[in-house]
Scaffold this motif. Sequence first.
Motif, PDB file in Angstrom:
ATOM      1  N   SER A 146       0.770  -1.187   0.061  1.00 34.29           N
ATOM      2  CA  SER A 146      -0.064   0.246  -0.314  1.00 34.29           C
ATOM      3  C   SER A 146       0.975   1.235  -0.021  1.00 34.29           C
ATOM      4  O   SER A 146       0.535   2.057  -0.872  1.00 34.29           O
ATOM      5  CB  SER A 146      -1.315   0.284   1.099  1.00 34.29           C
ATOM      6  OG  SER A 146      -1.979  -1.283   1.487  1.00 34.29           O
ATOM      7  N   SER A 149       2.483   1.762  -3.390  1.00 29.78           N
ATOM      8  CA  SER A 149       0.899   2.285  -3.792  1.00 29.78           C
ATOM      9  C   SER A 149       0.400   3.716  -3.702  1.00 29.78           C
ATOM     10  O   SER A 149       0.420   4.888  -4.916  1.00 29.78           O
ATOM     11  CB  SER A 149      -0.452   1.885  -3.897  1.00 29.78           C
ATOM     12  OG  SER A 149       0.022   0.198  -4.057  1.00 29.78           O
ATOM     13  N   HIS A 150       1.128   4.655  -2.226  1.00 28.84           N
ATOM     14  CA  HIS A 150       0.548   5.725  -2.335  1.00 28.84           C
ATOM     15  C   HIS A 150       1.592   6.811  -2.351  1.00 28.84           C
ATOM     16  O   HIS A 150       1.627   8.388  -3.371  1.00 28.84           O
ATOM     17  CB  HIS A 150       0.222   6.002  -0.556  1.00 28.84           C
ATOM     18  CG  HIS A 150      -0.578   5.028   0.016  1.00 28.84           C
ATOM     19  ND1 HIS A 150      -1.849   4.964  -0.238  1.00 28.84           N
ATOM     20  CD2 HIS A 150      -0.490   4.738   1.202  1.00 28.84           C
ATOM     21  CE1 HIS A 150      -2.127   4.286   0.208  1.00 28.84           C
ATOM     22  NE2 HIS A 150      -1.843   4.439   1.697  1.00 28.84           N
ATOM     23  N   PHE A 153       0.777   7.246  -6.262  1.00 32.08           N
ATOM     24  CA  PHE A 153      -0.409   8.318  -6.519  1.00 32.08           C
ATOM     25  C   PHE A 153       0.413   9.331  -5.979  1.00 32.08           C
ATOM     26  O   PHE A 153       0.289  10.162  -7.206  1.00 32.08           O
ATOM     27  CB  PHE A 153      -1.120   7.443  -5.897  1.00 32.08           C
ATOM     28  CG  PHE A 153      -2.639   8.552  -5.734  1.00 32.08           C
ATOM     29  CD1 PHE A 153      -3.444   8.073  -7.283  1.00 32.08           C
ATOM     30  CD2 PHE A 153      -3.395   9.867  -4.639  1.00 32.08           C
ATOM     31  CE1 PHE A 153      -4.691   8.635  -7.416  1.00 32.08           C
ATOM     32  CE2 PHE A 153      -4.361  10.403  -5.342  1.00 32.08           C
ATOM     33  CZ  PHE A 153      -4.706  10.173  -6.525  1.00 32.08           C
ATOM     34  N   PHE A 194      -2.404   2.662 -13.894  1.00 32.59           N
ATOM     35  CA  PHE A 194      -2.607   2.548 -11.638  1.00 32.59           C
ATOM     36  C   PHE A 194      -3.138   3.358 -11.325  1.00 32.59           C
ATOM     37  O   PHE A 194      -3.721   2.895  -9.895  1.00 32.59           O
ATOM     38  CB  PHE A 194      -0.880   2.862 -12.070  1.00 32.59           C
ATOM     39  CG  PHE A 194      -0.693   3.690  -9.901  1.00 32.59           C
ATOM     40  CD1 PHE A 194      -0.630   2.267  -9.554  1.00 32.59           C
ATOM     41  CD2 PHE A 194      -0.584   4.481  -9.575  1.00 32.59           C
ATOM     42  CE1 PHE A 194      -0.474   2.864  -7.998  1.00 32.59           C
ATOM     43  CE2 PHE A 194      -0.838   4.819  -8.268  1.00 32.59           C
ATOM     44  CZ  PHE A 194      -0.328   3.497  -7.708  1.00 32.59           C
ATOM     45  N   TYR A 198      -5.616   1.627  -7.909  1.00 33.57           N
ATOM     46  CA  TYR A 198      -5.106   2.407  -6.237  1.00 33.57           C
ATOM     47  C   TYR A 198      -6.587   3.298  -6.571  1.00 33.57           C
ATOM     48  O   TYR A 198      -7.535   2.819  -5.658  1.00 33.57           O
ATOM     49  CB  TYR A 198      -4.660   4.343  -7.021  1.00 33.57           C
ATOM     50  CG  TYR A 198      -4.408   4.705  -5.855  1.00 33.57           C
ATOM     51  CD1 TYR A 198      -2.848   4.013  -4.941  1.00 33.57           C
ATOM     52  CD2 TYR A 198      -4.850   5.500  -5.505  1.00 33.57           C
ATOM     53  CE1 TYR A 198      -2.649   5.113  -3.770  1.00 33.57           C
ATOM     54  CE2 TYR A 198      -5.284   6.302  -4.033  1.00 33.57           C
ATOM     55  CZ  TYR A 198      -3.934   6.007  -3.518  1.00 33.57           C
ATOM     56  OH  TYR A 198      -3.111   5.834  -2.349  1.00 33.57           O
ATOM     57  N   VAL A 202      -6.581  -0.210  -3.667  1.00 30.94           N
ATOM     58  CA  VAL A 202      -6.065   0.332  -2.744  1.00 30.94           C
ATOM     59  C   VAL A 202      -7.064   1.789  -1.898  1.00 30.94           C
ATOM     60  O   VAL A 202      -7.155   1.295  -0.797  1.00 30.94           O
ATOM     61  CB  VAL A 202      -4.909   1.526  -3.149  1.00 30.94           C
ATOM     62  CG1 VAL A 202      -3.997   1.592  -1.885  1.00 30.94           C
ATOM     63  CG2 VAL A 202      -3.810   0.359  -3.564  1.00 30.94           C
ATOM     64  N   LEU A 208      -2.628  -3.556  -4.040  1.00 33.25           N
ATOM     65  CA  LEU A 208      -3.030  -3.696  -4.972  1.00 33.25           C
ATOM     66  C   LEU A 208      -2.269  -4.893  -5.643  1.00 33.25           C
ATOM     67  O   LEU A 208      -1.058  -5.598  -5.136  1.00 33.25           O
ATOM     68  CB  LEU A 208      -2.090  -1.995  -5.720  1.00 33.25           C
ATOM     69  CG  LEU A 208      -2.186  -2.213  -7.051  1.00 33.25           C
ATOM     70  CD1 LEU A 208      -2.520  -0.678  -7.171  1.00 33.25           C
ATOM     71  CD2 LEU A 208      -0.528  -2.333  -7.719  1.00 33.25           C
TER      72      LEU A 208
END
Lengths: 212, 10
Positions: A146, A149-150, A153, A194, A198, A202, A208
Motif C-alpha cells: 500500500s 501505491s501511495h 499515486f 495505475f 489505486y 487501494v 494493489l
Amino acid sequence: MNIFRFAGDLSHVFAIIILLLKIWKTRSCAGISGKSQILFAVVYLTRYLDLFTTYVSLYNSVMKVLFLATSGATVYLMYVKFKATYDHNHDSFRIEFLLVPCALLALVINHEFTVMEVLWTFSIYLESVAILPQLFLVSRTGEAESITSHYLFALGSYRALYLLNWVYRYMVESHYDLIAIFAGVVQTVLYCDFFYLYITKVLKGKKLQLPA
Amino acid sequence: IYIGPKKDEL
C-alpha cells in the motif's frame, strides 16, 4: 505560481518523503525499482544545472536542492545502506532503452541547440518515462505494498496537476511550453492504468494486486 | 537577444 502548480509541487515532495520514510522505517527497499530511482536522479541532475546560472526565486532554488538531495539519498539507501533488501532480480528493465531514445530525441527536438537546453529537454523526456521500470517491477511481482501505491499515486498526481497548471497559464499568461506539455501528457497517461487500480482497490482498503 | 524559454517551473 498558481494553486495547481503549488499542489503539484507539494504532491511531488510528498511522494519523495513517503518513499524515503518507507525505506527508512522498514529498513528495506523491497518492491521499489532502483532503476527508476537512478533515472529520477539523472533527471534532476540534468535539469537543475541552471541552479548555478539562473535565479528564479528562493522557493525554486530550495525545491531544486531538495529534489537533488532526496533523490541522491534514495539512491544511496537503495544501493548502499539497504542493498541487501533490494529486489534486483525483479528490477530487470533495461534503462538504456529509455536513456538512448530520450537523448536522441532531445538532440533533435529542442527549443535551442545549446548544452543547457538539450540537457533540460533530455530531463523532461526522461522524466516522462522514468517510472516505467517501477511499473514493470510491480507487473512482474503482480502486487505492490500500500505504501508503494501511495508513493506512485502522489508521484503521478504531480504531473497531472502540472497539466492543469499549464492550461491555467496558457489562459491567464499566454505562457506555454510545447515540449513540457507533450512530455507531461505522456507521463500522466503512463500512470492512468495505475490510477484506476489505486482508486478501485487501494482506496477501498485492498492491496494493489494485478489480475492474474 | 534570445535567452531561451522562461523556466520558472520545477
